[in-house]
Write a protein that holds these residues in place. Sequence first.
Motif, short mmCIF file in Angstrom:
data_model
loop_
_atom_site.label_atom_id
_atom_site.label_comp_id
_atom_site.label_asym_id
_atom_site.label_seq_id
_atom_site.Cartn_x
_atom_site.Cartn_y
_atom_site.Cartn_z
N ALA A 33 -37.00 -10.11 49.30
CA ALA A 33 -38.15 -9.22 49.38
C ALA A 33 -37.79 -7.76 49.12
N LEU A 34 -36.50 -7.46 49.01
CA LEU A 34 -36.08 -6.07 48.79
C LEU A 34 -35.74 -5.85 47.32
N ARG A 35 -36.66 -6.27 46.46
CA ARG A 35 -36.54 -6.10 45.01
C ARG A 35 -37.83 -5.51 44.49
N ARG A 36 -37.72 -4.63 43.50
CA ARG A 36 -38.91 -4.02 42.91
C ARG A 36 -38.61 -3.68 41.46
N ASN A 37 -39.55 -4.02 40.58
CA ASN A 37 -39.45 -3.63 39.17
C ASN A 37 -40.49 -2.54 38.93
N ILE A 38 -40.04 -1.45 38.32
CA ILE A 38 -40.92 -0.31 38.09
C ILE A 38 -41.01 -0.03 36.60
N SER A 39 -42.23 0.14 36.14
CA SER A 39 -42.49 0.55 34.76
C SER A 39 -43.41 1.76 34.82
N SER A 40 -43.72 2.35 33.69
CA SER A 40 -44.62 3.50 33.67
C SER A 40 -45.98 3.15 34.26
N ASP A 41 -46.40 1.89 34.08
CA ASP A 41 -47.70 1.45 34.60
C ASP A 41 -47.73 1.45 36.13
N THR A 42 -46.59 1.26 36.77
CA THR A 42 -46.56 1.18 38.23
C THR A 42 -46.27 2.52 38.91
N LEU A 43 -45.89 3.53 38.13
CA LEU A 43 -45.64 4.85 38.72
C LEU A 43 -46.96 5.56 39.02
N PRO A 44 -47.00 6.36 40.07
CA PRO A 44 -48.19 7.16 40.33
C PRO A 44 -48.46 8.11 39.17
N ARG A 45 -49.71 8.36 38.89
CA ARG A 45 -50.08 9.22 37.75
C ARG A 45 -49.48 10.61 37.86
N GLN A 46 -49.35 11.12 39.09
CA GLN A 46 -48.84 12.49 39.27
C GLN A 46 -47.32 12.57 39.19
N PHE A 47 -46.64 11.45 39.00
CA PHE A 47 -45.19 11.48 38.88
C PHE A 47 -44.82 12.25 37.61
N PRO A 48 -43.94 13.24 37.71
CA PRO A 48 -43.69 14.15 36.59
C PRO A 48 -42.87 13.56 35.44
N LEU A 49 -42.31 12.40 35.61
CA LEU A 49 -41.45 11.82 34.59
C LEU A 49 -41.90 10.41 34.27
N GLN A 50 -42.14 10.14 33.00
CA GLN A 50 -42.51 8.79 32.60
C GLN A 50 -41.26 8.00 32.23
N LEU A 51 -41.31 6.71 32.40
CA LEU A 51 -40.17 5.87 32.07
C LEU A 51 -40.16 5.57 30.57
N ARG A 52 -39.61 6.51 29.84
CA ARG A 52 -39.44 6.38 28.39
C ARG A 52 -38.08 6.99 28.05
N THR A 53 -37.50 6.53 26.97
CA THR A 53 -36.18 7.04 26.58
C THR A 53 -36.23 8.54 26.31
N LYS A 54 -37.36 9.04 25.80
CA LYS A 54 -37.50 10.47 25.54
C LYS A 54 -37.37 11.27 26.84
N SER A 55 -37.95 10.76 27.93
CA SER A 55 -37.87 11.44 29.23
C SER A 55 -36.47 11.39 29.81
N MET A 56 -35.71 10.36 29.46
CA MET A 56 -34.36 10.19 29.99
C MET A 56 -33.30 10.91 29.18
N GLU A 57 -33.72 11.60 28.13
CA GLU A 57 -32.78 12.30 27.25
C GLU A 57 -31.92 13.31 28.00
N VAL A 58 -32.47 13.91 29.04
CA VAL A 58 -31.73 14.89 29.85
C VAL A 58 -30.52 14.22 30.52
N PHE A 59 -30.68 12.96 30.92
CA PHE A 59 -29.62 12.25 31.63
C PHE A 59 -28.67 11.53 30.68
N SER A 60 -29.21 11.03 29.57
CA SER A 60 -28.39 10.29 28.62
C SER A 60 -28.93 10.50 27.21
N PRO A 61 -28.42 11.51 26.51
CA PRO A 61 -28.89 11.78 25.15
C PRO A 61 -28.73 10.58 24.22
N GLN A 62 -27.69 9.77 24.44
CA GLN A 62 -27.45 8.61 23.59
C GLN A 62 -28.61 7.61 23.65
#
Length: 185
Positions: A33-62
């Motif tokens: 029961a301690l498992r969760r899969n998160i996608s952009s659809d499950t994030l709150p609308r006000q969350f400042p970062l969407q789960l897309r590779t473009k948003s993750m560029e700051v953490f991993s440009p590759q």
Amino acid sequence: PETLPMAHEPMLLLAITELVANSAAFTYFTAGALRRNISSDTLPRQFPLQLRTKSMEVFSPQLQERYPDQPMELHLWARQQPLVSCHPDALHGTLFSSAEAFVVLPNATRVPAFLLNIDANMTGKPTITRNRLGGTVKLTGLVPNPELGTLPVPQVKHLETLLKFGLWLFGVPQANSKCCPRPVP
């Protein structure tokens, strides 16, 4: 075994033992029961970062170079049973979790991007205000440990800041809403 105090006036007495709390944690962990899969659809609308590779560029440009502006998923799970300890003023808990990020390709194939072990310490304090029982949860520590994935995550400090912000903005308030003040009968 503890002896509960005798009450000479109306009062609420709440007793929780570490055995009960850790047995519940073991049960949830063992049941998966301690498992969760998160996608952009499950994030709150006000969350400042969407789960897309473009948003993750700051953490991993590759990631953005290899998979330009593709959707991502985050799979979270507990690596081992959470631990709970009881103290007179609060409950303290440690969660040993992992987060694995995947890039979702147009054909729905998921490509592993990176894996982080995230250990979090939390403190929960019960409160009583004007005949209402409630509680607060506070994040007291977060330690991400990068593990090998298909792509390096060179900016773990930035990712740690984002995780702390996300937990502070959404995780802790949600936990507080679950233990928010309720009328005492």
